[in-house]
Every structure is written in C-alpha cells, then in structure tokens.
Write a protein that holds these residues in place. Structure first.
Motif, short mmCIF file in Angstrom:
data_model
loop_
_atom_site.label_atom_id
_atom_site.label_comp_id
_atom_site.label_asym_id
_atom_site.label_seq_id
_atom_site.Cartn_x
_atom_site.Cartn_y
_atom_site.Cartn_z
N ASP A 153 0.82 -1.22 0.00
CA ASP A 153 0.00 0.00 0.00
C ASP A 153 0.85 1.27 0.00
O ASP A 153 0.32 2.36 -0.12
N GLN A 158 -4.20 2.37 -4.30
CA GLN A 158 -5.09 1.63 -3.40
C GLN A 158 -6.12 0.78 -4.14
O GLN A 158 -6.40 -0.37 -3.78
N LYS A 161 -4.32 -2.10 -5.94
CA LYS A 161 -3.87 -3.15 -5.03
C LYS A 161 -5.00 -4.12 -4.75
O LYS A 161 -4.81 -5.34 -4.76
N GLU A 309 1.51 6.83 0.08
CA GLU A 309 0.75 6.91 1.33
C GLU A 309 1.09 8.22 2.05
O GLU A 309 2.25 8.45 2.40
N PRO A 310 0.08 9.08 2.26
CA PRO A 310 0.36 10.38 2.91
C PRO A 310 1.05 10.25 4.28
O PRO A 310 1.81 11.13 4.67
N TYR A 311 0.77 9.17 4.98
CA TYR A 311 1.39 8.99 6.30
C TYR A 311 2.88 8.62 6.23
O TYR A 311 3.54 8.58 7.26
N THR A 314 5.60 10.45 8.06
CA THR A 314 5.56 10.53 9.53
C THR A 314 6.85 9.96 10.12
O THR A 314 7.26 8.84 9.79
N TYR A 317 7.82 6.07 11.01
CA TYR A 317 6.97 5.06 10.38
C TYR A 317 7.81 4.01 9.63
O TYR A 317 7.62 2.80 9.80
N GLU B 178 -10.88 4.66 4.05
CA GLU B 178 -9.44 4.99 4.20
C GLU B 178 -9.23 6.50 4.25
O GLU B 178 -8.43 6.99 5.05
N PHE B 187 -5.22 15.31 8.88
CA PHE B 187 -4.47 16.27 8.06
C PHE B 187 -5.39 17.47 7.80
O PHE B 187 -6.61 17.37 7.96
N GLN B 209 2.68 14.34 16.39
CA GLN B 209 3.35 13.35 15.54
C GLN B 209 3.14 11.91 16.04
O GLN B 209 3.08 10.97 15.25
N ARG B 212 -0.18 10.85 14.86
CA ARG B 212 -0.15 10.56 13.43
C ARG B 212 0.47 9.19 13.15
O ARG B 212 -0.03 8.43 12.33
N LEU B 213 1.54 8.88 13.87
CA LEU B 213 2.20 7.58 13.68
C LEU B 213 1.26 6.43 14.07
O LEU B 213 1.14 5.44 13.35
N ALA B 216 -1.41 6.05 11.52
CA ALA B 216 -0.84 5.39 10.34
C ALA B 216 -0.88 3.87 10.52
O ALA B 216 -1.21 3.13 9.59
N LEU B 223 -5.91 -1.57 5.98
CA LEU B 223 -5.55 -1.84 4.59
C LEU B 223 -5.09 -3.28 4.35
O LEU B 223 -5.25 -3.81 3.25
#
Lengths: 392, 392
Positions: A153, A158, A161, A309-311, A314, A317, B178, B187, B209, B212-213, B216, B223
């Motif tokens: 992903d 998305q 997949k 993936e926008p995250y 981070t 991650y 999602e 965001f 942060q 956010r992590l 994620a 997913l």
C-alpha cells in the motif's frame, strides 16, 4: 487457443511444443528447431526449444494437473500456471533485471513460454557444489525491495492493489504452504519425514507449547496479512544464478501476504548453507547481512521517493515497518528451517550430507536455530544481532 | 433481468417498484399494493410496498450511481448494491436473528428486495430521542461474535475464505473509509468540517506526531489485515432497534479487514451517547461493557466448539486473539470518535446539541477521548480498565 491444434487441455509433446514455437513466430521462419523435455516431471513439463542455426532457445513450461510428491500423486489446480505467468509478468515490470521474460502464456493450456535460462544454474545446486555467487545476496535484496515495495500500500495505488489481491487469490497453493510450512511439522502428522535419530528432538518440538503458540501466530499472519504480493516460495531452488546474474523463477505460490515471508525464506535457505558447510559459514552469514542491508537500503529509498501513502512522511513510520519485516522474517525463517528438516519437502543442503553423524548434527542445528528464531524473533533489533548469536 | 421491463439500469419509480413486487410474487395475486419512496435520496432509492388488505410490506432498495454528501455529488459504484445484498444474505446465515431477510437481489439494476423493518427505529435516532434499547448491546455483541468468528480463519474453511476475500473486494467503498476515517481528519484536508471554536484543538491533533504515527498503523491494519468479513460501517445509524429486536442493515462497506474495526465502531458510536448525554453516561458505559462481555463470551464458545484451526487448542491462543481485538477496537474507536467530530460525516448525537458551549465541550471530549484511545490502546487489558478511566 488458436495457436494449438488441440481444443482443450492436454499435455504437450516435444513435437507439439515445436509447433507452438513456430506458430508464435519467436524464431525466424527458416529456423530448424529441436526440442527436448528437460523437466523432472513432478509438477510441470519443461520443453527447451532450440534454433539449431543460431543456438537461440526458449522454454515452454506446461503445468500438469497433478503433483507427485514422495511417490504419491494428488490433483493440483492448473490455475497455478496462470498465477505463475501473471506474477512473472508483473514482477518483471518491478524488478526487470531479476525476472525472466515471458513471451506468451495461455490459461486453458496452462502454458508459459519464456526466456531460456539454461546458461545459469539453480542456486541451491550450485551452492551445494561449492559454487560462489558473489552478487546473489545483493540481487535478492534488490529484487525483494522492488517487488515488496511496489506491491504494498506504500507503492501501489489503493484501488489497483485491491484488484490485484483478488486476482492473486491462490487458495490451493496457499493451502500447501499453510499445511506443510506452518502446521504439519509442528504436529505428529503423517506428511513428516525425518531420521529416527531425530525422534527425541522432534518430540521436543511437538511438546513445546510456547513454540506452538508462536507458530500459530506466524500462521495467522500468513493467513491474514495482505501486505505485499509475495513470490511465496523463494528458496534457493527458485533462483537461477551465475557469478553475475540472478533470476527469480517459479512464482506459482504468489499471493498477497506478509512481506517477511519472502524475506524469511531467503534467510533460511541461505542459512542451510551455513549449517551444512562449516567452512563457508562466515561467507554465508556475511551474505545474509548483505542481503538484508541491500533490501533495507533500496526499500528505504523507494519509501522516501515513490511513496503514495500520505502517512509515509511521519517520523518513525519507516523504522517501524522495517522492524516488523525483520521480526516477521526471523519467525518465518524459523518455520522454514524446521519444515525443511522434518516436514515433507526437504532440502538437498542437509539431506545431501553423507556422513550420518554430521547430517544429524546439521539437522539438529537447523531445528535448534529454527525454534530459537520463532521464539525470540521479537527480541531482535537488527540482522547483525541475530547472526552474531547463532549457535550451530 | 426479465422481472423488470427496462433493459438496463435506470432508477425505479413507485409504479415500477410495484410492478417488480407483483412479478416477484411476494404478495398474493389478489393484493392491492401501494408504494412510497421513503429514502433520503442521497445514495439510494428506498421504496416501501404495502399490501393494503394485510398491511404486509416489503422494502425495495436501489442504489443510485452517485452519492450526495454535503451538497456535492460524486459518482459511486453500483457494485455496492451487490456487496450489500451478498453480505446481508451471508450474515443472515451466520446471525439470523440480527439480519433482515433478503427476498431478491439484482446486480445490474442494483436492487435489493428485503424485509420491511419499519416497526423498528434507527438506533441512533431513537437513542438521541431518549429511547432505551435494553437488549441492543447484548444483541450487537452476539451478532459480531457470530459474524466475526464464522468469517475468520478459525470458523471458515480455508479455501472458502479466500474465495470470499476475492468476492468481497470492495475498492471504492474502502477508499471512502481509508480517506474519511483514517486520513483526512488527521491532516488539514478540505473535507474536514468543524466549528471555529475547535480550531486550536484540531491544530493540536494535526501537529501531534505520535498520534499521526499511531493512526498510520491503524490505517495499515485496515488496509492489510484480512481477518474477518466486516460490516464495515457499523455505527448506530446502521442498526434498526426496538426494546426487543435488533437488526443490522446497510453492509455495503463489507470487506475482509481487522475484526477490531466493527467492534470499535460500535464502541465509539455508543460512546457518543455517553459524551452527549451526561445523565445516561453510566447506563451507556454499562452497555459498552455488556457489549464486550457478550461478544467475548459468544466468541469464546464458538472458538472452543466450532474451530477449524488445529492450533486453536493451543493454550493462550484465544486470549491473545481477544486481547488483539480489544486493542484494535480501542484504536479504531478512537479514529471514529475523531472523524465523526471534525471530519466529513458527523453524528447527530453531537451536532444536535443546541447549546454552543455544551456542543463544543462534548466535541472536545470526543477528540480528547479519541486521541487517548489511539495513543494508549496497547496499555489496556480489559474493557473495564478502559471505561473506568474515561474523562469526559
């Protein structure tokens, strides 16, 4: 398929394989072609068709509707040929240097026409014979960085997949893995096979409740975690190699599963070399370290430059993902070490050790390391950590 | 579809809906039928067809090829009607008391003909109006024990499960989840919507942060973890209830995902009641505890009596699974609390609080609890632990 004269599935012969090659116009029309069936006849027919003038050649592989394992024959879906051809074509777009070219495939006849790799050797065979493949580890690291990243992903749209998850649903071949890798070796199952000298060791594994629980969790991960499109059977017998080239073949087990599975199978199958051949232990451990380092480097570059993936930006991650892959890989490597030692499908690295004492010692090492990997996988922070503490 | 006069998809009218009911022979041939469109017209047409003599009635639901959300219209796959009908039929076999009967469905026309539940109320609406549903929590616990167990690798044949994973691949509706549950609210996204009074709170979330992590990781779980066939949108607006009956409707988001997702949405949507109505806080918290207790009891019974996984008898395995579901559920509940407060789709429980100060206070509570759930989910060992420490 209009390219074949028969109307429905039947096994090719050497002459109908030539006829197919002619109709596919892979060779010049003036070519004189010869053909030889070079497969072991267990699962597939493998025809090598050669142009006698140019020595150019291709492989025509056809799945058989059954599998022969230890003498017994059981029916096996022909759909695996489609999965294999589709996976090869897809992986080729992701890691072109490390995947053979498919020229043609046909679903109904379970046929894949592909690049001939006869100038290379199956890595397991070469390694056992003492061949050194100095780039193998690096190449496999890069191959997996590409295929695992671009089918996750993080690297794949998305919607796309999810369509691919459906396309690569592979129930029958997954069932083989679920049984032979994750279940049978950990229970007193009739598929298991091992020397009587290992009986006490094996009984020790079977009665180890903590091992059983941890293996259950690894099996659950294989059953449920659709992280990436796996090769699904990435042992050294699925790799053609030379000193300069590496090609990954036979992805008929391809399926969306946990990334650590492919990574772990590579680690375990290299480790069999270190277990079987004391004299090259350092080299092999070094190779495993290289494999992991290259994988992480390439994967991280792709993560940082190609991520959808926008995250992904981070902080922390990527480290969490790499750490998860490592721990999963160690666990799956543990399962592979055990199942290839006492399960249905052994490896020639160990079975080929002629001296009984040495062979039993090597197999005990494989079981001990496998058990340790499964039980302690979450304690390790790096591949170096892991390899430094191995006891053979 | 020969049962409809038109050849390809077009929206039904009240008279063509009656014609369909007649052709389906659901009512006696002598019946005089009347029909009324009772949907909100955003996503689906909903026709209620009544036999005037017996007052027997049915619902004919038809998906529209677009969705209206906050005035804007976007195209939305009609395939969701097939997913919904197939999921209803499948869930009905697993939890018959809690799922309406489907009489007929048609893929091309995106039509589902089903039991009329007009004698019940949408749970969210009833709860907001002060209605008490004394069996709702228990029923939802039992519903989820059945649907989650029997669609997991513990309750479902391995081959069958994989076929179902492919059948319920649901890319477009998953994308909505999602984006709207896991991404946009965390965001500065144009889909978000919240009172200016919340601006500082929201900016606090966006710059966190650690939050956010952790979000994620929850998104990654959604997913990739194909644990069970989820309802996928199990809030109190997807439940019809009375004092004695509970029916779960609208599973068009059905998809194989992590079990904790459905569990967490139930917890979060009950919590909105506890946040909005101080006077019934104890009752609702008690309901959440009941929901979880009943779920665990039923799931454990199914685990112990119906399990198809050889590893299921391993000591400690069930506890690990329940513990994972709890932690996941807490995390997913956290996402739901936040997204329903500042994201695109709000809940009337909070938006309906007329007094601005009270509404802002309630929304701050939802954000604070949501954040806490996401960050601390792995610290909790029991639902009681979790609920005892809540700060409203």
């Amino acid at each position: 398929m209009t390219l074949l004269q028969q109307k429905k599935y039947e096994p090719l012969t050497e002459s109908s394989a030539i006829a197919l090659a002619v109709r596919l116009r892979i060779f010049p029309t003036t070519s004189v072609l010869t053909c030889k069936e070079i497969g072991d006849g267990n699962l597939n027919l493998v025809f090598r068709v050669i142009d006698n003038q140019t020595s150019k050649s291709i492989i025509i592989k056809q799945a058989l509707p059954y599998a022969k394992v230890v003498g017994e024959s059981w029916p096996l879906t022909l759909k695996r040929a489609t999965i294999e051809a589709e996976a090869l074509k897809f992986f080729k777009t992701l890691a072109p240097d490390y995947v053979p070219t498919v020229f043609y495939s046909d679903q109904e006849f379970a046929i894949t026409v592909m690049e001939d790799l006869s100038h290379l050797t199956i890595a397991r065979t070469g390694l056992i014979q003492g061949q050194r493949y100095p780039l193998l580890a690096e190449h496999l690291g890069e191959y997996l960085a590409n295929t695992l990243f671009y089918t996750s992903d993080f690297g794949l749209d998305q919607q796309k997949k999810k369509e691919l998850v459906a396309k690569f649903i592979n129930p029958e071949l997954c069932k083989i893995t679920e049984d032979l890798v994750f279940t049978d070796p950990f229970f007193n199952s009739p598929t298991n096979e091992f020397e009587t000298e290992l009986e006490n060791d094996v009984k020790g594994l079977w009665s180890d409740q903590q091992l059983r629980l941890q293996t259950a969790l690894l099996k659950k991960s294989f059953l449920t975690e659709a992280e990436v499109l796996l090769h699904g059977d990435l042992h050294t017998g699925s790799v053609f190699a030379s000193e300069t080239e590496t090609k990954v073949i036979d992805p008929e087990f391809a399926y969306f599963g946990p990334a650590g599975f492919d990574l772990g199978q590579v680690i375990a199958n290299l480790l069999f070399q270190a277990i079987a051949f004391e004299e090259k232990r350092d080299i092999i451990l070094n190779d495993i370290e290289t494999f992991w380092r290259v994988f992480v480097e390439h994967f991280s570059t792709l993560w940082n430059t190609q991520n959808v993936e926008p995250y992904s930006i981070t902080e922390g991650y990527l480290s969490i993902i790499i750490d998860k892959y490592l721990k999963d890989a160690i666990g799956f490597a543990g399962c592979e070490l055990i199942r290839r030692t006492i399960g249905l499908a052994h490896v020639a690295d160990l079975d080929g050790i002629e001296d009984l004492n040495n062979r039993i010692h090597a197999k005990r090492s494989a079981l001990k390391i496998g058990r340790h990997f499964i039980l302690s996988r979450n304690d390790y922070k790096s591949i170096t950590d892991l390899l430094r503490n191995l006891e053979f």
